[in-house]
Design a protein around this motif. Structure first.
Motif, PDB file in Angstrom:
ATOM      1  N   TRP A 135     -15.998  -6.891   8.354  1.00 44.16           N
ATOM      2  CA  TRP A 135     -15.944  -5.724   7.472  1.00 44.16           C
ATOM      3  C   TRP A 135     -15.548  -6.099   6.036  1.00 44.16           C
ATOM      4  N   THR A 141      -6.864   2.090  -5.700  1.00 42.56           N
ATOM      5  CA  THR A 141      -8.295   2.376  -5.721  1.00 42.56           C
ATOM      6  C   THR A 141      -8.577   3.266  -6.936  1.00 42.56           C
ATOM      7  N   LYS A 193       0.857  -1.188   0.000  1.00 44.01           N
ATOM      8  CA  LYS A 193       0.000   0.000   0.000  1.00 44.01           C
ATOM      9  C   LYS A 193       0.887   1.230   0.000  1.00 44.01           C
ATOM     10  N   VAL A 194       0.447   2.237  -0.740  1.00 43.50           N
ATOM     11  CA  VAL A 194       1.257   3.436  -0.906  1.00 43.50           C
ATOM     12  C   VAL A 194       0.748   4.543   0.012  1.00 43.50           C
ATOM     13  N   HIS A 195       1.695   5.175   0.682  1.00 46.30           N
ATOM     14  CA  HIS A 195       1.415   6.319   1.553  1.00 46.30           C
ATOM     15  C   HIS A 195       1.670   7.592   0.753  1.00 46.30           C
ATOM     16  N   ARG A 196       0.786   8.580   0.863  1.00 44.43           N
ATOM     17  CA  ARG A 196       0.811   9.716  -0.073  1.00 44.43           C
ATOM     18  C   ARG A 196       0.896  11.068   0.637  1.00 44.43           C
ATOM     19  N   PRO A 208       0.010  14.772   1.718  1.00 44.10           N
ATOM     20  CA  PRO A 208      -1.205  15.587   1.890  1.00 44.10           C
ATOM     21  C   PRO A 208      -1.043  16.989   1.314  1.00 44.10           C
ATOM     22  N   LYS A 212     -15.826   3.661   3.270  1.00 37.70           N
ATOM     23  CA  LYS A 212     -14.639   3.321   2.492  1.00 37.70           C
ATOM     24  C   LYS A 212     -13.779   4.565   2.260  1.00 37.70           C
ATOM     25  N   ARG A 213     -14.425   5.671   1.970  1.00 36.36           N
ATOM     26  CA  ARG A 213     -13.668   6.905   1.736  1.00 36.36           C
ATOM     27  C   ARG A 213     -13.341   7.621   3.043  1.00 36.36           C
ATOM     28  N   LEU A 268     -17.227   1.746  -5.023  1.00 35.94           N
ATOM     29  CA  LEU A 268     -18.182   2.682  -4.435  1.00 35.94           C
ATOM     30  C   LEU A 268     -19.591   2.559  -5.031  1.00 35.94           C
ATOM     31  N   GLU A 272      -2.821  -1.089   4.979  1.00 38.79           N
ATOM     32  CA  GLU A 272      -3.452   0.240   5.054  1.00 38.79           C
ATOM     33  C   GLU A 272      -3.234   0.857   6.437  1.00 38.79           C
ATOM     34  N   MET A 328     -21.695   2.506   2.923  1.00 35.02           N
ATOM     35  CA  MET A 328     -20.449   1.824   2.535  1.00 35.02           C
ATOM     36  C   MET A 328     -19.459   2.772   1.842  1.00 35.02           C
ATOM     37  N   PRO A 329     -19.906   3.541   0.835  1.00 31.22           N
ATOM     38  CA  PRO A 329     -18.944   4.478   0.223  1.00 31.22           C
ATOM     39  C   PRO A 329     -18.386   5.476   1.232  1.00 31.22           C
ATOM     40  N   MET A 373      -0.567  13.198   5.812  1.00 35.04           N
ATOM     41  CA  MET A 373      -0.671  11.736   5.830  1.00 35.04           C
ATOM     42  C   MET A 373      -1.932  11.315   5.082  1.00 35.04           C
ATOM     43  N   VAL A 374      -1.714  10.678   3.979  1.00 35.37           N
ATOM     44  CA  VAL A 374      -2.885  10.281   3.203  1.00 35.37           C
ATOM     45  C   VAL A 374      -2.767   8.822   2.779  1.00 35.37           C
ATOM     46  N   THR A 375      -3.793   8.077   3.075  1.00 34.34           N
ATOM     47  CA  THR A 375      -3.947   6.738   2.521  1.00 34.34           C
ATOM     48  C   THR A 375      -5.301   6.713   1.832  1.00 34.34           C
ATOM     49  N   LEU A 376      -5.321   6.218   0.629  1.00 36.19           N
ATOM     50  CA  LEU A 376      -6.609   6.090  -0.060  1.00 36.19           C
ATOM     51  C   LEU A 376      -7.018   4.623   0.043  1.00 36.19           C
ATOM     52  N   TYR A 377      -8.020   4.368   0.862  1.00 39.78           N
ATOM     53  CA  TYR A 377      -8.320   3.011   1.317  1.00 39.78           C
ATOM     54  C   TYR A 377      -9.150   2.227   0.316  1.00 39.78           C
ATOM     55  N   ARG A 378      -8.752   0.988   0.154  1.00 37.50           N
ATOM     56  CA  ARG A 378      -9.564   0.078  -0.644  1.00 37.50           C
ATOM     57  C   ARG A 378     -10.458  -0.765   0.275  1.00 37.50           C
ATOM     58  N   ARG A 379     -10.002  -0.899   1.496  1.00 34.29           N
ATOM     59  CA  ARG A 379     -10.731  -1.756   2.450  1.00 34.29           C
ATOM     60  C   ARG A 379     -11.647  -0.906   3.320  1.00 34.29           C
ATOM     61  N   LEU A 380     -12.694  -1.542   3.808  1.00 35.35           N
ATOM     62  CA  LEU A 380     -13.545  -0.879   4.797  1.00 35.35           C
ATOM     63  C   LEU A 380     -12.802  -0.816   6.123  1.00 35.35           C
ATOM     64  N   PRO A 381     -13.143   0.155   6.963  1.00 29.96           N
ATOM     65  CA  PRO A 381     -12.544   0.151   8.306  1.00 29.96           C
ATOM     66  C   PRO A 381     -13.027  -1.074   9.089  1.00 29.96           C
ATOM     67  N   ARG A 382     -12.261  -1.438  10.098  1.00 28.20           N
ATOM     68  CA  ARG A 382     -12.654  -2.628  10.874  1.00 28.20           C
ATOM     69  C   ARG A 382     -13.860  -2.294  11.729  1.00 28.20           C
TER      70      ARG A 382
END
Lengths: 785, 155, 293
Positions: B20, A270, A38-41, A43, C47-48, B42, A113, C43-44, C1-10
């Motif tokens: 999840w 994504t 996973k890639v950290h980006r 801000p 996820k976002r 989405l 993630e 869900m969206p 700090m940015v992660t663009l998540y593909r997974r849902l949070p736990r």
């Protein structure tokens, strides 16, 4: 010429895998013990990276490795040796929002993630620059230190004396055009599975439409010889240029993380990562000046282009070349001047996309030509026909002022074809207004190139292996990313060899086995990989025919192979199935191996970026298009109801595929004309989803009629030129012209949103929309009588 | 972890899934049925369309635990005994496929549409397929494929 | 700090089998449990990471018989919390008597989304552009909310309090939407302005219910979406026309008044000015459409 396979409607050779869900794409691959990357980006759109702390991420259970920019030891990549300015991960600075800064590998994607969130980076935020015209100003923040005025690429070309030509012109127009911030919009986001094995070989399954570019990038990045980089190509979920012609941060990180951990590593971006960080089409500002004589004959074009290049150079040198060189097509142009600036900004990178470069400047020229025709009172078809290049007589060529040479040109036939179509011919018969809707019909006539040239290695290769039972394995380095080229290449091989299509099998690229190839861009596959395939098939056929001639004791020239049967033209008694000949040839003497090889010889002269002289392509396609639109004059909503596309693609080898290509290109063009645009705020993409980046859906597309103009280009296999890039270029001007017909307004900035239409109508004080071109004419006529 | 029982393409599976995890994760990762694609995650592209209890859903928006007790058809469940489903045949013959990434979802949405409405108008086809995004074809050949599938259903 | 998540949070997931059980869980999790019906909005957002991940998702779908659409007592329509948009779209009952609702549902998202998404969820999500809100406001709908403490009926007009905010408290459930009987001689329409013709959020949504007789506007309800922090009624505009003879001039006045009443914002989807102008266009069109033969 009578063909057995070419010209038939043929279902795709990969259709059975695709309709059953068995076609595997990059994200569908996995290996035992695989880790997730996973890639950290970043801000910030522009910030100095002071310190990256990965210690918390490293300590998270399940995390196996973390990499930062420094782990690539200063390596960076780019399209040309002198433009290698992009690091896999940002090192000193982040130059656009969400640029990759670090990456992790973990035992599952949840942990990967989570680990990304634990990486902390100290940044010093820097003032950014987000608009290319502002970036050119003195004192603007510099995206790359030492790059004055943020200029990434600049060309200045002169052909003839434009000043003199303008001075002698009856009419001159100067306008500013602007194209949208668009993207490829494929459904499959970038992904790859990579494995760096203990013997020091890389194997990777990436979503690439130019796998050999990627293989060179990996070899250079990891300092490996090319034979240790094996790119195995999955099915590709759409390409359209740009990102999948190139490498992405995830690719390099997955390989490095695999090297560090000894495990296979996979990443899947994504769609939001795709839409915010991947390569886009450049947005261009085109200042266009055009002159004409009283009768509409064009005298000069002077174009100044300012392109938003984003943070890195990527394929930008080619973009700016293409935006300039083809302005001399498809209309005769005696003088032409081109000044191009590609400018760095703190936004995602501008790069190639279907209709590369040409779509911007051709849009400007088409609309300006229509404006001039309108001012001169000349019918738009006549205006175009007056200037259109004639189809050269067989054996001759037409040469433009910048030495682009055409052997075939169907623009006049295409224009005449659409002009005779009822949609155009009868457009004045029906009333233009009904309730709130004003109807308009527009027309365009454009050109595109096929078999794009580049710099560096540009040849395509093919290998035709004859199996002893008469079936054939076709190996090429060409990539079918959806356009249907695997099918077309099989058809070419079958036609040339004289066997049935079902006797040919093609597999996807594997750089360890298939010949080197620049990949899918610039409409090069059918033309150049096609030529290579035809040559390889001819080579194999020569060997087979020699064997048959020996067997029958006849002259090889008297032997023909057609639809799987070998026969002697001078002796009806002598004939055998192809399979029998294959067996004879393979088992002759101590045994033979029948392999045909070929590589393309067209388009080998490199592009001349300094002067803009010479060919950018191997051959050129021509398209004339009609569009019919209904504009809601109160809400500005546009519904496009019809497209008629007359396309000179030389000869469609698989009409089913070529038609689908032309249709798809046109709808992508429609998106960029009225819907698609990234809305940016200081480097941030405000609409990074398919909900808000608005691409046409089933409800938004017109009925499309595609009419083939057959010109049989001598430089294409079986006469073929390109399909689909022509229609993405012809669509915007046709639609803009139709909207003008409906509203009386020339829109010069894409996309033409409902809001822009309402605003323009309001400014014109024409809420009722009486200004629609033909209504206005009718009213004027009524007043005069 | 949640224990679920789910029928996929006629086979009953007892699975342990993360609470999840999505239905899409379950189909692709747990069952290895990678014909169902993730395009946007989405619910906007329709590439992950599957049929759940007779209705199309975006598998990316359904949680795996929500599929407990459900009957699901994925693209892998459409052809039987080596025979293509008429909708699959129609897409192959009419050129309704290019890159193929949207194809599984497109075919399942078509199947669901025709199961419910065997003779849809052009307008109904456009409206009901709006949730399946295709970037390659411009949809013309997809419409032709659906109409060809209708004709196959008639015979 | 940015992660663009593909997974849902736990998140945890529970599926209560009765309303009582659900309400107990609601109370137990307080602010930390999110209700899950169709999940098409939730869900969206998860996820976002547009909202903070709840500790637990409380799935309504284990409760039997919450998907009803009924008019049992003949005194109005009742829509259960799990009635999907697709069910609203295709229900013969709704098509016959509350056509505006099925028409609205059919304008929303995709078949796949409508197969999962619910009317109640669309209301509770409470985005200003929520399509089902304007027609339900124009129909004078009410929401039945339940908690362990009891039930309350809230007029939909009072339900929304801001973008993504409603009066629903952390321990409550919107269990039913109630729509009064439609007056005779009344017709309604929902007009949704979008750039494309599907898969869009409303740039402006306008619902109008008109009850007309002999050219007189006996009653009118106008509700607007996407032009204020919440879906809203345009009551001043209604007053212009109520009790009056329909005339082009008066309809235009009504439309202008609605535009003045609206409080749109500028965002990446449209400007304030365009939205306001379009309220006027759409209200006028909607009124004309409801009174056209």
């Amino acid at each position: 010429m009578e063909f057995s396979v070419i010209g038939k409607h043929v279902p795709r050779v990969d259709a059975p895998e695709k309709v059953t869900g068995q076609a595997r794409y990059a994200a569908d691959y996995s290996l035992p013990g695989m880790l997730w990357c996973k890639v950290h980006r970043s801000p910030y759109a522009h910030a100095r990276i002071l310190h990256v702390d990965t210690s918390r991420a490293q300590r998270l259970p399940g995390v196996k490795a973390v990499v930062t920019g420094k782990d690539f030891h200063g390596w960076s990549w780019g399209w040309m040796p002198e433009t290698r300015d992009e690091p896999p991960l940002a090192v000193e600075k982040a130059r656009y929002l969400y640029e990759a800064v670090a990456a992790v590998a973990a035992i599952d994607e949840d942990i990967a993630e989570e680990a990304c969130d634990l990486i902390t980076v100290d940044y010093e935020e820097l003032p950014g620059v987000y608009d290319p015209e502002e970036a050119l100003q003195d004192g603007a923040p510099l995206v790359h230190e030492g790059r004055e005025k943020n200029i990434s690429i600049e060309y200045h070309w002169n052909f003839g004396d434009v000043e003199k030509a303008f001075a002698e012109s009856h009419i001159i127009r100067e306008d500013r055009f602007c194209t949208s911030r668009a993207t490829k919009g494929y459904v499959e986001p970038p992904a790859a599975l990579a494995y760096y094995d203990p013997a020091g070989y890389i194997t990777i399954w990436p979503a690439k439409q130019s796998p050999y570019f990627h293989y060179r990038h990996l070899a250079a990045c990891f300092k490996l010889p090319l034979n240790r980089v094996r790119v195995i190509q999955p099915f590709i979920g759409g390409g359209f240029g740009g990102t999948k012609n190139d490498s992405v941060a995830g690719d390099f990180c997955a390989v490095l993380l695999s090297k560090m951990t000894g495990k296979p590593v996979k990443f899947v971006y994504t769609q939001e990562e795709e839409l915010t960080t991947s390569r886009r089409r450049h947005s261009m500002i085109v200042y266009n000046k055009m002159g004409a004589k009283r009768d509409g004959t064009l005298t000069a074009v002077q174009t100044r282009v300012i392109a938003d290049g984003g943070a890195y150079t990527a394929i930008g040198p080619l973009t700016m070349y293409l935006a300039g060189f083809a302005t001399t097509l498809p209309y005769k142009l005696p003088t032409y001047k081109y000044d191009a600036y590609r400018v760095f900004t703190n936004t995602p990178i501008g790069a190639a996309m279907r209709g590369h470069g040409i779509t911007h400047t051709r849009f400007a020229c088409e609309i300006q030509m229509e404006m001039i025709a309108e001012e001169l009172g000349i019918d738009p078809v006549q205006m175009r026909l007056r200037n259109a290049i004639d189809n050269p007589k067989p054996g001759t060529m037409y040469e433009t002022i910048n030495k682009v040479t055409l052997k075939t040109c169907g623009i006049k036939e295409a224009l005449n074809t659409v002009a005779a179509h009822p949609l155009w011919r009868d457009k004045d018969k029906a009333p233009q207004r009904r309730d709130n809707i004003s109807w308009g019909v527009g027309l365009s006539g454009t050109a595109y190139l096929g078999g794009a040239r580049q710099r560096g290695h540009q040849s395509c290769g093919a290998i035709v292996r004859i199996c002893e039972d008469g079936t054939v394995n076709l190996l090429t380095g060409a990539t079918d990313c959806g356009q249907g080229s695997d099918t077309v290449l099989c058809m070419i091989a079958a036609e040339e060899l004289g066997v049935r299509l079902k006797d040919i099998a093609i597999k996807r690229v594997d750089t360890a086995y298939t010949p080197c190839d620049p990949g899918s861009y610039g409409s090069r596959v059918t033309i150049l990989a096609g030529q290579a395939t035809q040559m390889a098939a001819a080579d194999a056929k020569r060997q087979l025919v020699r064997s048959a001639a020996e067997t029958w004791e006849v002259n090889p020239e008297d032997i023909e192979i057609k639809e799987g049967v070998v026969f002697v033209t001078t002796d009806a008694q002598k004939s055998m199935p192809f399979s029998k000949l294959a067996r004879i040839a393979c088992y002759s003497g101590s045994g033979a191996v029948i392999i045909g090889t070929g590589y393309s010889g067209y388009g080998v002269e490199p592009l001349d970026f300094d002067t803009g002289m010479g060919n950018g392509g191997t051959s050129y396609s021509f398209t004339a298009q009609l569009a019919r639109v209904g504009v809601d004059m109160e809400t500005g909503k546009v519904q496009v109801t019809d497209f008629v596309i007359a396309h000179d693609g030389g000869r469609p080898l698989n009409p089913l595929g070529a038609e689908g290509q032309n249709e798809g290109g046109a709808i992508q063009g429609l998106g960029q004309t009225i819907y698609e645009n990234f809305i940016m705020d200081k480097g941030k993409t405000l609409n990074p989803t398919f909900l808000d980046y608005k691409m046409p859906r089933t409800t938004d597309v017109p009925d499309i009629q595609v009419i083939d103009i057959i010109t049989d280009d001598p430089d294409g296999p079986f006469g073929a030129k390109e399909a689909s890039e022509g229609s993405i270029v012809s669509t915007p001007p046709a639609v803009v012209s139709a909207i003008h017909d409906a509203t009386g307004i020339w829109f010069t900035e894409l996309p033409i949103t409902p809001e822009k239409i309402v605003k323009a109508l309001k400014e014109k004080g024409d809420k009722k929309g009486h200004g629609s071109v033909r209504e206005a004419k009718r009213m004027k006529e009524r007043q005069e009588t | 972890m949640k224990q679920i029982t789910v029928t996929v393409n006629g086979t009953v599976y007892e699975l342990q899934v993360k609470s999840w995890a999505t239905l899409l994760d379950m189909i692709r990762d747990d069952l290895g049925l990678t014909g169902t694609k993730e395009g946007c995650g989405l619910g906007e592209c329709g590439a992950c369309t599957v049929i759940m209890d007779g209705k199309t859903v975006n598998a990316c928006l359904v949680l795996a635990p929500e599929a407990d007790g459900k009957e699901i058809i994925t693209i892998e469940g459409l052809s039987r005994g080596g025979q293509f489903h008429p909708v699959q045949e129609a897409f192959m013959e009419q050129g309704g496929i290019q890159c193929g990434f949207c194809t599984p979802g497109m075919i399942l949405s078509t199947k669901a549409l025709l199961d419910e409405n065997p003779n849809p108008t052009d307008e109904e086809i456009r409206r009901d397929m709006a949730g399946n995004f295709c970037r390659c074809t411009g949809y013309t050949k997809i419409f032709e494929s659906i109409k060809a599938a209708v004709r196959k259903g008639d015979t | 700090m940015v992660t663009l998540y593909r997974r849902l949070p736990r998140v945890e997931y529970v599926q209560p089998k009765t309303i009582e059980e659900l309400l107990a869980l609601r109370a137990q999790y307080a602010g930390k449990g999110a209700l899950l019906a169709g999940g098409t909005d939730l869900m969206p957002k998860l996820k976002r990471r547009e909202i903070e991940a709840p500790g637990c998702l409380i799935d309504l779908k284990g409760i039997p018989d919450l998907a009803y659409i009924s008019n049992a007592e003949g005194d109005g329509l009742r829509i259960g919390a799990l009635a999907t948009l697709r069910a609203i779209e295709t229900s013969a009952l709704i098509q016959a008597t509350y056509g505006i609702l099925s028409q609205t549902a059919s304008s929303m998202a995709s078949v796949q989304i409508r197969n999962r998404g619910t009317v109640a969820g669309n209301l509770c999500n409470a985005v200003p552009s929520a399509d089902t809100a304007p027609p339900l406001l124009a129909l004078d709908a009410t929401a039945k909310l339940m908690s362990q403490k009891g039930e309350r009926i809230v007029p939909l007009d009072d339900f929304f309090i801001g973008p993504n905010k409603t009066v629903l408290s952390d321990d409550e459930l919107l269990v039913e939407i109630q729509v009064p009987r439609v007056l005779p001689h009344s017709r309604g329409v929902y007009l949704k302005l979008t750039q494309r013709s599907s898969m869009e959020l409303a740039v402006v949504g306008v619902a109008v219910m008109v009850s007309a007789r002999n050219g007189v506007c006996e009653n009118i309800k106008i509700a607007l979406g996407a032009v204020a922090p919440t879906p809203m009624r345009a009551k001043r505009a209604e007053a212009v026309l109520r009790g009056q003879h329909f005339s082009e001039e008066l309809i235009e006045h009504t439309a202008r008044t609605a535009a003045e009443e609206s409080r749109p914002i500028d965002d990446h989807r449209a400007t304030q000015e365009y939205r306001r102008d379009m309220v006027e266009v759409l209200v006028k069109r909607a009124v004309i459409e409801t009174i056209s033969p």
